[in-house]
Write a protein that holds these residues in place. Structure first.
Motif, PDB file in Angstrom:
ATOM      1  N   ARG A   1      54.122  29.027  94.728  1.00 13.25           N
ATOM      2  CA  ARG A   1      55.438  29.842  94.164  1.00 13.25           C
ATOM      3  C   ARG A   1      55.396  29.716  92.598  1.00 13.25           C
ATOM      4  N   VAL A   2      55.933  30.813  91.830  1.00 10.33           N
ATOM      5  CA  VAL A   2      56.344  30.800  90.543  1.00 10.33           C
ATOM      6  C   VAL A   2      57.876  30.953  90.554  1.00 10.33           C
ATOM      7  N   ARG A   3      58.700  29.837  89.812  1.00 10.64           N
ATOM      8  CA  ARG A   3      60.010  30.162  89.639  1.00 10.64           C
ATOM      9  C   ARG A   3      60.082  30.436  88.312  1.00 10.64           C
ATOM     10  N   ILE A   4      60.859  31.800  87.911  1.00 11.73           N
ATOM     11  CA  ILE A   4      61.171  32.404  86.487  1.00 11.73           C
ATOM     12  C   ILE A   4      62.590  32.042  86.139  1.00 11.73           C
ATOM     13  N   GLY A   5      62.947  31.404  85.368  1.00  8.57           N
ATOM     14  CA  GLY A   5      64.500  31.177  85.061  1.00  8.57           C
ATOM     15  C   GLY A   5      65.057  32.439  84.412  1.00  8.57           C
ATOM     16  N   ALA A   6      66.307  32.514  84.592  1.00 15.52           N
ATOM     17  CA  ALA A   6      67.125  33.679  84.400  1.00 15.52           C
ATOM     18  C   ALA A   6      66.854  34.159  82.796  1.00 15.52           C
ATOM     19  N   MET A   7      66.933  33.198  81.867  1.00 18.49           N
ATOM     20  CA  MET A   7      66.646  33.536  80.523  1.00 18.49           C
ATOM     21  C   MET A   7      65.136  33.915  80.052  1.00 18.49           C
ATOM     22  N   LEU A   8      64.367  33.951  80.904  1.00 17.35           N
ATOM     23  CA  LEU A   8      62.943  34.066  80.443  1.00 17.35           C
ATOM     24  C   LEU A   8      62.711  35.738  80.219  1.00 17.35           C
ATOM     25  N   VAL A   9      62.264  36.073  79.005  1.00 15.00           N
ATOM     26  CA  VAL A   9      62.287  37.359  78.524  1.00 15.00           C
ATOM     27  C   VAL A   9      61.032  37.809  78.880  1.00 15.00           C
ATOM     28  N   LEU A  10      61.008  39.376  79.019  1.00 13.82           N
ATOM     29  CA  LEU A  10      59.972  39.877  79.289  1.00 13.82           C
ATOM     30  C   LEU A  10      58.677  39.985  78.434  1.00 13.82           C
ATOM     31  N   GLN A  11      58.838  39.723  76.933  1.00 12.33           N
ATOM     32  CA  GLN A  11      57.864  39.382  76.293  1.00 12.33           C
ATOM     33  C   GLN A  11      56.937  38.215  76.568  1.00 12.33           C
ATOM     34  N   THR A  12      57.433  37.291  77.403  1.00  7.92           N
ATOM     35  CA  THR A  12      56.849  36.264  77.639  1.00  7.92           C
ATOM     36  C   THR A  12      55.586  36.489  78.538  1.00  7.92           C
ATOM     37  N   PHE A  13      55.473  37.623  79.357  1.00  9.17           N
ATOM     38  CA  PHE A  13      54.728  37.848  80.267  1.00  9.17           C
ATOM     39  C   PHE A  13      53.310  38.390  79.585  1.00  9.17           C
ATOM     40  N   LEU A  14      53.600  38.847  78.188  1.00  6.40           N
ATOM     41  CA  LEU A  14      52.630  39.226  77.313  1.00  6.40           C
ATOM     42  C   LEU A  14      51.826  38.086  76.729  1.00  6.40           C
ATOM     43  N   GLU A  15      52.579  37.063  76.361  1.00  2.00           N
ATOM     44  CA  GLU A  15      52.233  35.898  75.580  1.00  2.00           C
ATOM     45  C   GLU A  15      51.721  34.593  76.316  1.00  2.00           C
ATOM     46  N   ASP A  16      52.085  34.389  77.442  1.00  2.00           N
ATOM     47  CA  ASP A  16      51.939  33.324  78.010  1.00  2.00           C
ATOM     48  C   ASP A  16      50.695  33.307  78.847  1.00  2.00           C
ATOM     49  N   PRO A  17      49.679  32.490  78.647  1.00  3.98           N
ATOM     50  CA  PRO A  17      48.528  33.013  79.649  1.00  3.98           C
ATOM     51  C   PRO A  17      48.641  32.450  80.969  1.00  3.98           C
ATOM     52  N   VAL A  18      49.372  31.220  81.314  1.00  2.00           N
ATOM     53  CA  VAL A  18      49.729  30.798  82.579  1.00  2.00           C
ATOM     54  C   VAL A  18      50.393  32.058  83.441  1.00  2.00           C
ATOM     55  N   LEU A  19      51.301  32.600  82.874  1.00  2.00           N
ATOM     56  CA  LEU A  19      52.003  33.607  83.679  1.00  2.00           C
ATOM     57  C   LEU A  19      51.167  34.781  83.709  1.00  2.00           C
ATOM     58  N   ARG A  20      50.422  35.070  82.827  1.00  2.00           N
ATOM     59  CA  ARG A  20      49.578  36.251  82.998  1.00  2.00           C
ATOM     60  C   ARG A  20      48.629  35.958  84.251  1.00  2.00           C
ATOM     61  N   GLU A  21      47.945  34.803  84.479  1.00  2.00           N
ATOM     62  CA  GLU A  21      47.150  34.261  85.506  1.00  2.00           C
ATOM     63  C   GLU A  21      47.804  34.396  86.803  1.00  2.00           C
ATOM     64  N   HIS A  22      48.932  34.154  86.722  1.00  2.00           N
ATOM     65  CA  HIS A  22      49.783  33.939  88.099  1.00  2.00           C
ATOM     66  C   HIS A  22      50.491  35.294  88.508  1.00  2.00           C
ATOM     67  N   LEU A  23      50.820  36.106  87.599  1.00  2.00           N
ATOM     68  CA  LEU A  23      51.519  37.106  87.935  1.00  2.00           C
ATOM     69  C   LEU A  23      50.842  38.214  87.233  1.00  2.00           C
ATOM     70  N   PRO A  24      49.724  38.899  87.517  1.00  2.00           N
ATOM     71  CA  PRO A  24      48.673  39.776  86.649  1.00  2.00           C
ATOM     72  C   PRO A  24      49.456  41.034  86.702  1.00  2.00           C
ATOM     73  N   ALA A  25      50.245  41.743  87.451  1.00  2.00           N
ATOM     74  CA  ALA A  25      50.700  42.958  87.211  1.00  2.00           C
ATOM     75  C   ALA A  25      51.835  42.949  86.151  1.00  2.00           C
ATOM     76  N   MET A  26      52.399  41.542  85.949  1.00  2.00           N
ATOM     77  CA  MET A  26      53.727  41.653  84.738  1.00  2.00           C
ATOM     78  C   MET A  26      53.276  41.918  83.386  1.00  2.00           C
ATOM     79  N   PRO A  27      52.022  41.729  82.824  1.00  2.00           N
ATOM     80  CA  PRO A  27      51.909  42.247  81.550  1.00  2.00           C
ATOM     81  C   PRO A  27      51.684  43.608  81.280  1.00  2.00           C
ATOM     82  N   TYR A  28      51.269  44.266  82.391  1.00  2.00           N
ATOM     83  CA  TYR A  28      51.258  45.738  82.369  1.00  2.00           C
ATOM     84  C   TYR A  28      52.725  46.275  82.460  1.00  2.00           C
TER      85      TYR A  28
END
Length: 308
Positions: free
Chosen positions: A75-102
């Motif tokens: 399970r992935v826990r995403i804090g309330a202040m995590l901004v959407l740009q993070t899904f484009l820049e963080d390779p770990v999040l891109r791996e675990h949530l592959p639709a979110m960069p798009y």
């Protein structure tokens, strides 16, 4: 013009909850704040002139415990202040949530993505919110904090139950959403489709998110997750499409047949026939694009032009 009597910046969740409990009716909680001026200017605050007075604004952006993310037990826990740009820049999040960069790349522009939070997008509860389908498809739960006496108490609500209608959620006075938690989709291919009135800074008419885990031989659908927004008062998970495809061979004709299944789910009051065609095209293209993200090319046939 938006003005307030007090602009408050708590530095802990407990302090924020205390302030929220004391705040006069009509006060507003802020995270990324990217929707605040549009909320005032577009009449959503109740004044068509755009002149809006808020008693207190409580800005939670300095609360460090609401930042970042963690991954545990699938399970992935995403804090309330995590901004959407993070899904484009963080390779770990891109791996675990592959639709979110798009999803993120479609979301406004660079400046807004660096301020706008995923949780804020969920809390706004737009029927076509970009962030909701990718989370809904991964069985997301919303973590909500409130005060029980002097103690911080947290509860979790399934995202499909949290959003109850356009602009409506199960949040009660004194509640703060602290995180969203969802399944990890590591090893899956992901896709996100969106259509709107224009391509620049587009606001969705409808959107779709898909995750696919193929078999080891890349010839069957091991698992499929699919959700749509903008076809009714709340985003929906397309369980019927997932069940139809799961375990079956990867085939263009099968995908086309699956894409025809959710047309009757369109419950919007306007442009229903258009949205039905969009749903068919979106479902087909979302599946094909998620397979392509896995390295499995499938030709789209017939091509739907309603969303081009």
């Amino acid at each position: 013009m938006l003005n307030c009597d007090q602009y408050l910046t708590p530095e802990s969740l407990h302090q924020a909850l205390q302030l929220l409990a004391q705040a006069p009716v009509g006060s507003r909680l802020l995270a990324g704040a990217t929707d605040t001026l549009p909320w005032a200017r577009q009449g959503r605050a109740g004044d068509a002139s755009g002149d809006v007075h808020v008693p207190w604004i409580i800005d939670i952006s300095r609360i460090t415990e609401l930042t970042g993310y963690s991954i545990d037990a699938g399970r992935v826990r995403i804090g309330a202040m995590l901004v959407l740009q993070t899904f484009l820049e963080d390779p770990v999040l891109r791996e675990h949530l592959p639709a979110m960069p798009y999803c993120a790349i479609w979301f406004a522009d660079d400046q807004i993505r660096r301020q706008a939070t995923l949780v804020g997008n969920l809390v706004n509860a737009s029927p076509a919110a970009d962030g909701t389908p990718p989370m809904l498809a991964l069985q997301a739960t919303v973590e909500i904090a409130s005060l029980a006496g002097s103690r911080v108490e947290k509860r979790r609500v399934a995202l499909e139950d949290f959003v109850t209608g356009p602009g409506r959620t199960t949040l009660q006075r004194g509640d703060i959403v602290t995180a969203v938690e969802c399944d990890s989709a590591a090893g899956y291919g992901g896709s996100f489709e969106k259509v709107g009135q224009r391509r620049s800074l587009v606001i969705s008419v409808a959107c779709a998110a898909c995750y696919i885990n193929p078999s080891a031989e890349h010839d069957r659908f091991e698992d499929v997750r699919l959700a749509l927004g903008g076809i009714g008062p709340v985003p929906v998970r397309l369980h019927e499409v997932e069940d139809f495809l799961r375990g079956k061979p990867i085939d263009a004709d099968l995908i086309a047949a699956a894409a025809a299944l959710p047309g009757d789910r369109v419950a919007s009051r306007t442009r229903r026939e258009y949205r039905r065609e969009v749903v068919r095209g979106f479902t087909q293209r979302a599946l094909i694009d998620a397979l392509a993200d896995c390295g499995i090319p499938v030709e789209q046939s017939p091509r739907c032009t309603a969303h081009g």
